[in-house]
Design a protein around this motif. Structure first.
Motif, PDB file in Angstrom:
ATOM      1  N   GLU A  87       0.822  -1.223   0.000  1.00 41.11           N
ATOM      2  CA  GLU A  87       0.000   0.000   0.000  1.00 41.11           C
ATOM      3  C   GLU A  87       0.851   1.266   0.000  1.00 41.11           C
ATOM      4  O   GLU A  87       0.566   2.225  -0.731  1.00 41.11           O
ATOM      5  N   LYS A  88       1.899   1.290   0.797  1.00 40.78           N
ATOM      6  CA  LYS A  88       2.770   2.470   0.853  1.00 40.78           C
ATOM      7  C   LYS A  88       3.489   2.679  -0.478  1.00 40.78           C
ATOM      8  O   LYS A  88       3.587   3.809  -0.969  1.00 40.78           O
ATOM      9  N   GLU A  89       3.973   1.596  -1.060  1.00 39.78           N
ATOM     10  CA  GLU A  89       4.671   1.710  -2.334  1.00 39.78           C
ATOM     11  C   GLU A  89       3.717   2.151  -3.449  1.00 39.78           C
ATOM     12  O   GLU A  89       4.091   2.965  -4.299  1.00 39.78           O
ATOM     13  N   GLN A  90       2.490   1.641  -3.430  1.00 41.37           N
ATOM     14  CA  GLN A  90       1.509   2.060  -4.430  1.00 41.37           C
ATOM     15  C   GLN A  90       1.217   3.550  -4.308  1.00 41.37           C
ATOM     16  O   GLN A  90       1.140   4.265  -5.318  1.00 41.37           O
ATOM     17  N   ALA A  91       1.068   4.028  -3.077  1.00 42.78           N
ATOM     18  CA  ALA A  91       0.810   5.456  -2.862  1.00 42.78           C
ATOM     19  C   ALA A  91       1.997   6.291  -3.342  1.00 42.78           C
ATOM     20  O   ALA A  91       1.820   7.344  -3.966  1.00 42.78           O
ATOM     21  N   ALA A  92       3.199   5.820  -3.060  1.00 42.57           N
ATOM     22  CA  ALA A  92       4.403   6.537  -3.481  1.00 42.57           C
ATOM     23  C   ALA A  92       4.531   6.547  -5.004  1.00 42.57           C
ATOM     24  O   ALA A  92       4.885   7.582  -5.595  1.00 42.57           O
ATOM     25  N   LEU A  93       4.261   5.421  -5.650  1.00 40.02           N
ATOM     26  CA  LEU A  93       4.328   5.364  -7.111  1.00 40.02           C
ATOM     27  C   LEU A  93       3.292   6.292  -7.749  1.00 40.02           C
ATOM     28  O   LEU A  93       3.604   7.005  -8.713  1.00 40.02           O
ATOM     29  N   ALA A  94       2.084   6.290  -7.227  1.00 39.66           N
ATOM     30  CA  ALA A  94       1.042   7.168  -7.773  1.00 39.66           C
ATOM     31  C   ALA A  94       1.435   8.637  -7.609  1.00 39.66           C
ATOM     32  O   ALA A  94       1.243   9.452  -8.522  1.00 39.66           O
ATOM     33  N   LEU A  95       2.000   8.975  -6.453  1.00 38.38           N
ATOM     34  CA  LEU A  95       2.428  10.351  -6.213  1.00 38.38           C
ATOM     35  C   LEU A  95       3.578  10.730  -7.142  1.00 38.38           C
ATOM     36  O   LEU A  95       3.581  11.813  -7.735  1.00 38.38           O
ATOM     37  N   CYS A  96       4.523   9.834  -7.311  1.00 34.07           N
ATOM     38  CA  CYS A  96       5.652  10.091  -8.207  1.00 34.07           C
ATOM     39  C   CYS A  96       5.172  10.298  -9.643  1.00 34.07           C
ATOM     40  O   CYS A  96       5.641  11.207 -10.335  1.00 34.07           O
ATOM     41  N   GLU A  97       4.245   9.479 -10.078  1.00 35.25           N
ATOM     42  CA  GLU A  97       3.702   9.640 -11.430  1.00 35.25           C
ATOM     43  C   GLU A  97       2.999  10.984 -11.576  1.00 35.25           C
ATOM     44  O   GLU A  97       3.146  11.663 -12.592  1.00 35.25           O
ATOM     45  N   ALA A  98       2.230  11.387 -10.560  1.00 35.54           N
ATOM     46  CA  ALA A  98       1.512  12.660 -10.629  1.00 35.54           C
ATOM     47  C   ALA A  98       2.484  13.843 -10.658  1.00 35.54           C
ATOM     48  O   ALA A  98       2.274  14.808 -11.407  1.00 35.54           O
TER      49      ALA A  98
END
Length: 150
Positions: A87-98
């Motif tokens: 979950e933390k990595e998914q949130a970080a990846l989504a934020l990085c993409e944004a």
């Protein structure tokens, strides 16, 4: 292809500043508890989105050297469709993409809310700084046409 100005050679003092910023962002990420391998995956993902071949190759190699699996690296472009990232990595990846695609809808509230629900303020800041810096590197390497030879 015509010869391009190499930004690092044209303004070495500015290049050194980005190197320092990159080191500081990495240190901040480590202090926030973000694993070194995942730091390289964040850099890799932004570089994939920006189509920076030089940085894609570099951060793939760095991710492997830091212990990331070839499976996680291979599925990174389709990370939403996998169970390789928590979950933390998914949130970080989504934020990085944004942050990387900031011209396409800024950083949506939904992405930031997902990050705020899964990550500490320090982790959010670390992810954002990592993405700011890798986007700067991509914007140095791409117009300079850093060579990517087999």
């Amino acid at each position: 292809m015509e010869k391009r100005v190499n930004l690092g050679k044209a303004a070495p003092e500015l290049y050194q500043t980005v190197i320092t910023l990159d080191r500081q962002a990495g240190e901040y990420a480590a202090s926030a508890g973000i694993a070194d391998g995942f730091v390289h995956l964040l850099r890799l993902r932004a570089s994939q989105l920006n189509q920076c071949a030089y940085c894609v190759r570099l951060h793939t190699r760095d991710a492997l050297a830091s212990g990331e699996s070839s499976d996680r690296i291979s599925v990174l472009p389709a990370w939403r469709e996998t169970q390789y990232f928590d979950e933390k990595e998914q949130a970080a990846l989504a934020l990085c993409e944004a942050v990387t695609m900031i011209a396409d809808g800024q950083v949506p509230d939904s992405v930031y809310a997902q990050a705020a629900a899964a990550l500490s303020n320090e982790e959010i800041a670390a992810v954002e700084w990592l993405c700011v810096v890798i986007n700067a590197w991509n914007r140095i390497a791409i117009p300079s046409r850093y060579p990517v030879k087999a």
